[in-house]
Design a protein around this motif. Structure first.
Motif, PDB file in Angstrom:
ATOM      1  N   ALA A 107       0.829  -1.208   0.000  1.00 27.83           N
ATOM      2  CA  ALA A 107       0.000   0.000   0.000  1.00 27.83           C
ATOM      3  C   ALA A 107       0.861   1.254   0.000  1.00 27.83           C
ATOM      4  O   ALA A 107       0.563   2.237  -0.700  1.00 27.83           O
ATOM      5  N   ALA A 108       1.943   1.247   0.797  1.00 25.16           N
ATOM      6  CA  ALA A 108       2.832   2.406   0.845  1.00 25.16           C
ATOM      7  C   ALA A 108       3.524   2.623  -0.499  1.00 25.16           C
ATOM      8  O   ALA A 108       3.733   3.763  -0.933  1.00 25.16           O
ATOM      9  N   THR A 116       2.294   1.817  -3.422  1.00 28.30           N
ATOM     10  CA  THR A 116       1.283   2.358  -4.326  1.00 28.30           C
ATOM     11  C   THR A 116       1.068   3.846  -4.078  1.00 28.30           C
ATOM     12  O   THR A 116       0.794   4.612  -5.012  1.00 28.30           O
ATOM     13  N   SER A 117       1.214   4.260  -2.822  1.00 23.73           N
ATOM     14  CA  SER A 117       1.010   5.674  -2.501  1.00 23.73           C
ATOM     15  C   SER A 117       2.053   6.571  -3.161  1.00 23.73           C
ATOM     16  O   SER A 117       1.817   7.772  -3.315  1.00 23.73           O
ATOM     17  N   VAL A 133       0.452   7.674  -6.203  1.00 27.90           N
ATOM     18  CA  VAL A 133      -0.549   8.703  -5.880  1.00 27.90           C
ATOM     19  C   VAL A 133       0.137  10.055  -5.693  1.00 27.90           C
ATOM     20  O   VAL A 133      -0.337  11.089  -6.177  1.00 27.90           O
ATOM     21  N   ALA A 134       1.258  10.039  -4.975  1.00 29.31           N
ATOM     22  CA  ALA A 134       1.991  11.289  -4.737  1.00 29.31           C
ATOM     23  C   ALA A 134       2.532  11.865  -6.033  1.00 29.31           C
ATOM     24  O   ALA A 134       2.574  13.087  -6.223  1.00 29.31           O
ATOM     25  N   ALA A 182       6.013  10.505   0.502  1.00 32.59           N
ATOM     26  CA  ALA A 182       5.563   9.179   0.082  1.00 32.59           C
ATOM     27  C   ALA A 182       6.695   8.159   0.173  1.00 32.59           C
ATOM     28  O   ALA A 182       6.485   7.012   0.577  1.00 32.59           O
ATOM     29  N   TYR A 205       6.928   4.861   2.629  1.00 32.19           N
ATOM     30  CA  TYR A 205       7.318   3.536   2.150  1.00 32.19           C
ATOM     31  C   TYR A 205       8.421   2.951   3.032  1.00 32.19           C
ATOM     32  O   TYR A 205       8.360   1.784   3.428  1.00 32.19           O
TER      33      TYR A 205
END
Length: 424
Positions: free
Chosen positions: A46-47, A49-50, A53-54, A118, A122
């Motif tokens: 999830a981190a 993938t973020s 997003v960032a 981000a 991670y």
């Protein structure tokens, strides 16, 4: 200097900072398995993938939400004095808000800062997953070695039961002693069954959460290493590279940028446009330029006050995180040192009780002591052996936890893709 030579020199100088060397410890999973296990946890995925997003958010902030608008008007003009009386009129125009240069710069910094955050998130996810993996590994290791110790105890008590039976057959002991020896053996076998259950549960939890971790058939029992460096040494290492602190500092910087953006918003962005139209049925052609300047209201002042308050809150949270990290590091350091000392004492006690139990058992075989003394000595020896195993593993885990928090145990950084494991 040739460009190719310059590139080689830059790569050579920067390589040590990028390629961290990590050590494969014989009592821990291999680094390759650890990295694969951590990267495949839901938290880390999830981190990761973020980061995407960032990246999209950064592009959005750089481009802005300022779009070009198309305006089309159509109307009927009625003129009573005109012979025709009615005219069809229309106009078309383009309008676009203009972001002031200072705001564009701040938005770019916000996007870059969000991207950096981000990557820290991670790395923090890798760190937290590493902590959970280390804890789960030692839960299994503790259960495995306790089971192994109970297996040894069951074997000793079976041998002791054989000695009792021989003495009874020879007429040197009463049958009551056989019942006592059998009862002690049955209790040990019950403990062995429970320890086997704990090993199975711990192994299942570890392999389900981290499928890439291969549990060895005969794991090596850790040999604790003392933590000789002082608290200042470990504190400096922890504070120099700490994800939680980096996140808090990033939040503070983010709030400061938002405050600067809010201050810049007190000057409204103008909108400019161009318009072309036809009036009186085409008798008149119009072309013009529009300029729209919003009048700032109280909402902009309130937004700035909110951003200022959030900036102060973030600064206080950063101070709180720093205090928390200092406290936890001190506790971890004290735990590692005291755990090692406790293990040394437990090791001495276990060795003494083992010698005592062997002497009493030998004395019983020679008819110089009673079975109750033997069973009591065995029970005390087993307790000290189990205590020594727990103390040994606690000391090793506490030190590894310090190494993990200083990023020297496993590759738990977002940029730790280029790592070189070395043999123990």
């Amino acid at each position: 200097m040739k460009p190719t030579l310059l590139a080689v020199l830059i790569a050579t100088l920067s390589f040590p900072a990028l390629a961290q060397t990590y050590q494969n410890y014989p009592d821990l999973p291999p680094i390759a398995e650890v990295r694969k296990a951590l990267e495949n946890t839901p938290m880390v995925r999830a981190a990761h993938t973020s980061i995407g997003v960032a990246s999209a958010e950064r592009d959005y902030l750089r481009d802005g939400s300022y779009e070009t608008n198309v305006r089309v008007d159509s109307a009927q003009r009625r003129v009573n004095t005109s012979p025709s009386g009615q005219f069809f009129e229309w106009s078309v125009g383009l309008e676009r808000s203009l972001r002031l240069p200072g705001k564009s710069s701040i938005d770019g910094k916000l996007g870059d800062q969000g991207m950096a955050q981000a990557h820290v998130v991670y790395g923090d996810a890798l760190h937290e997953s590493g902590r959970m993996l280390l804890k789960s590994w030692f839960v299994w290791l503790r259960a495995f070695n306790q089971q192994k110790q109970w297996q040894t105890e069951v074997g000793l008590l079976r041998d002791q039961l054989g000695v009792v039976k021989k003495r009874i057959k020879a007429g040197d002991a009463a049958r009551l002693e056989q019942l006592q020896a059998q009862a002690a053996l049955s209790q040990a076998e019950a403990q062995l069954a429970q320890s086997h259950m704990r090993v199975t549960i711990a192994a299942n939890e570890l392999t389900q959460r981290y499928p890439s971790i291969q549990l060895p058939a005969a794991p090596e029992l850790p040999e604790p290493v003392p933590v000789n460096q002082g608290l200042d040494y470990w504190m400096q290492l922890v504070l120099s590279d700490n994800h939680e602190l980096s996140l808090a500092r990033g939040e503070t910087e983010h709030s400061r940028l938002l405050l600067a953006r809010s201050e810049a918003d007190r000057v409204p962005d103008p909108a400019i446009g161009i318009r072309y139209g036809s009036e009186r049925g085409g008798e008149e052609r119009l072309i013009g330029v529009n300029l729209v300047i919003p009048l700032p209201g109280a909402g902009r002042t309130a937004s700035q006050a909110k951003a200022l308050a959030n900036s102060e809150v973030a600064a206080e949270r950063e101070a709180g995180v720093l205090t928390k990290i200092r406290t936890e590091t001190t506790s971890s350091w004290l735990t590692a040192r005291s755990a090692y000392q406790a293990w040394q004492s437990a090791q001495q006690a276990a060795a003494a009780m083992r010698s005592n139990a062997d002497l009493i058992a030998r004395a019983y075989s020679l008819g110089e002591s009673g079975l109750s003394d033997v069973l009591t000595a065995r029970r005390l020896m087993q307790e000290t052996q189990l205590a020594e195993i727990s103390a040994r593993l606690e000391a090793a885990e506490a030190r590894y936890r310090l190494l993990l928090d200083t990023h020297t145990l496993w590759p738990i950084d977002a940029d730790a893709d280029n790592v070189t494991p070395t043999p123990h």
